[in-house]
Each structure stands twice: as structure tokens, then as C-alpha cells.
Design a protein around this motif. Structure first.
Motif, PDB file in Angstrom:
ATOM      1  N   SER A 148      50.391  49.827  43.618  1.00 50.73           N
ATOM      2  CA  SER A 148      49.275  49.078  43.067  1.00 50.73           C
ATOM      3  C   SER A 148      49.751  47.712  42.629  1.00 50.73           C
ATOM      4  N   ALA A 159      48.217  44.793  40.139  1.00 49.76           N
ATOM      5  CA  ALA A 159      47.183  44.339  39.214  1.00 49.76           C
ATOM      6  C   ALA A 159      47.263  42.830  39.068  1.00 49.76           C
ATOM      7  N   SER A 205      39.256  37.580  43.713  1.00 49.49           N
ATOM      8  CA  SER A 205      38.366  37.997  44.790  1.00 49.49           C
ATOM      9  C   SER A 205      38.171  36.932  45.858  1.00 49.49           C
ATOM     10  N   ARG A 207      41.770  46.838  48.742  1.00 48.42           N
ATOM     11  CA  ARG A 207      41.606  46.120  47.484  1.00 48.42           C
ATOM     12  C   ARG A 207      40.313  46.528  46.811  1.00 48.42           C
ATOM     13  N   ASP A 208      40.320  46.438  45.499  1.00 47.31           N
ATOM     14  CA  ASP A 208      39.146  46.687  44.684  1.00 47.31           C
ATOM     15  C   ASP A 208      38.963  45.450  43.826  1.00 47.31           C
ATOM     16  N   ASN A 209      38.084  44.565  44.261  1.00 47.64           N
ATOM     17  CA  ASN A 209      37.917  43.297  43.564  1.00 47.64           C
ATOM     18  C   ASN A 209      37.328  43.471  42.167  1.00 47.64           C
ATOM     19  N   ALA A 210      36.546  44.512  41.963  1.00 45.40           N
ATOM     20  CA  ALA A 210      35.997  44.772  40.642  1.00 45.40           C
ATOM     21  C   ALA A 210      37.086  45.105  39.640  1.00 45.40           C
ATOM     22  N   LYS A 211      38.194  45.665  40.127  1.00 43.91           N
ATOM     23  CA  LYS A 211      39.321  46.021  39.271  1.00 43.91           C
ATOM     24  C   LYS A 211      40.473  45.028  39.369  1.00 43.91           C
ATOM     25  N   ASN A 212      40.319  43.980  40.157  1.00 42.36           N
ATOM     26  CA  ASN A 212      41.384  42.991  40.367  1.00 42.36           C
ATOM     27  C   ASN A 212      42.689  43.672  40.794  1.00 42.36           C
ATOM     28  N   THR A 213      42.583  44.581  41.755  1.00 48.07           N
ATOM     29  CA  THR A 213      43.738  45.369  42.172  1.00 48.07           C
ATOM     30  C   THR A 213      43.793  45.489  43.691  1.00 48.07           C
ATOM     31  N   TYR A 272      46.052  47.625  46.783  1.00 49.42           N
ATOM     32  CA  TYR A 272      46.840  48.837  46.941  1.00 49.42           C
ATOM     33  C   TYR A 272      47.563  48.842  48.283  1.00 49.42           C
TER      34      TYR A 272
END
Length: 119
Positions: free
Chosen positions: A21, A23, A30, A72-78, A80
Motif C-alpha cells: 500500500s 498512502a 487523484s 488505486r482508491d482515490n477516495a482513500k488517497n491510496t 496498491y
């Protein structure tokens, strides 16, 4: 400014899996392309995978195709990196990186996380 912190590295036997991950801080996450790189002892740093800002476009180095998945999960700024079917030659320090807006160069880098694959 983007600050990146990797996690999820560790020791795994050949054939096993790990998920890394990354962060990220900053409101621009995003809007920029992200990538994973790795550097093994005595080797140059090499690109592993990239993902576009929306996640719709990905790139994989030949040596990980079919085994690794970047997401990627832009809502979580992460971002993988799912790593399956790991091989001893995957042993390296893995770095998360981000392109500067308006550039194709990777400008922001994390500190790295160690991945060790035993035979």
C-alpha cells in the motif's frame, strides 16, 4: 506537494502473495499518475507498474505481467500493488512514486518497503 508512505512489505516464500500500500497526502493525488518501482541489491531501480489518475490505464513490466496488479482508491488517497506468485528474483526494496502534474517524470517518492522472497 505529495508525500508518499509505503507499507505491506515483508518476508514470504516463493509462490506466495503480498499486497503493498502507498498512502499519499495532498489534494492533487487523484490528478496524477502513480507508479511502483523496485531496486534489488546491485541493480538499477526499475519500473514495475503504473496507473493513470482514474485507474483506467495501467502499465506492467514484462517480468510481472500476469502476477502483479496495480490499483488505486482515490477516495482513500491510496495506491496498491497486489503481488501474487512471488519469485526470489522479486526480492527488492519497492518504492511508490508520483508524477508531477503536467509532467511524465516521477517527481515524488516514498521511502520504500522491503520485500523478501525466499526459495
Amino acid at each position: 506537494q505529495v508525500h508518499l508512505v509505503e507499507s505491506g512489505g515483508g518476508l514470504v516464500q516463493a509462490g506466495g502473495s503480498l499486497r503493498l500500500s502507498c498512502a499519499a497526502s495532498g489534494r492533487a493525488f487523484s490528478t496524477i499518475t502513480m507508479g511502483w518501482f523496485r531496486q534489488a541489491p546491485g541493480a538499477e531501480r526499475e519500473s514495475v507498474a503504473n496507473i493513470s489518475r482514474s485507474g483506467g490505464t495501467t502499465y506492467y513490466a514484462d517480468f510481472v505481467k500476469g502476477r502483479f496488479t496495480i490499483s488505486r482508491d482515490n477516495a482513500k488517497n491510496t495506491v496498491y500493488l497486489q503481488m501474487n506468485s512471488l519469485k526470489p528474483e522479486d526480492t527488492a526494496v519497492y518504492f511508490c512514486a508520483a508524477q508531477a502534474r503536467g509532467s511524465s517524470d516521477f517527481y515524488y517518492w516514498g521511502q520504500g518497503t522491503q520485500v523478501t522472497v525466499s526459495s
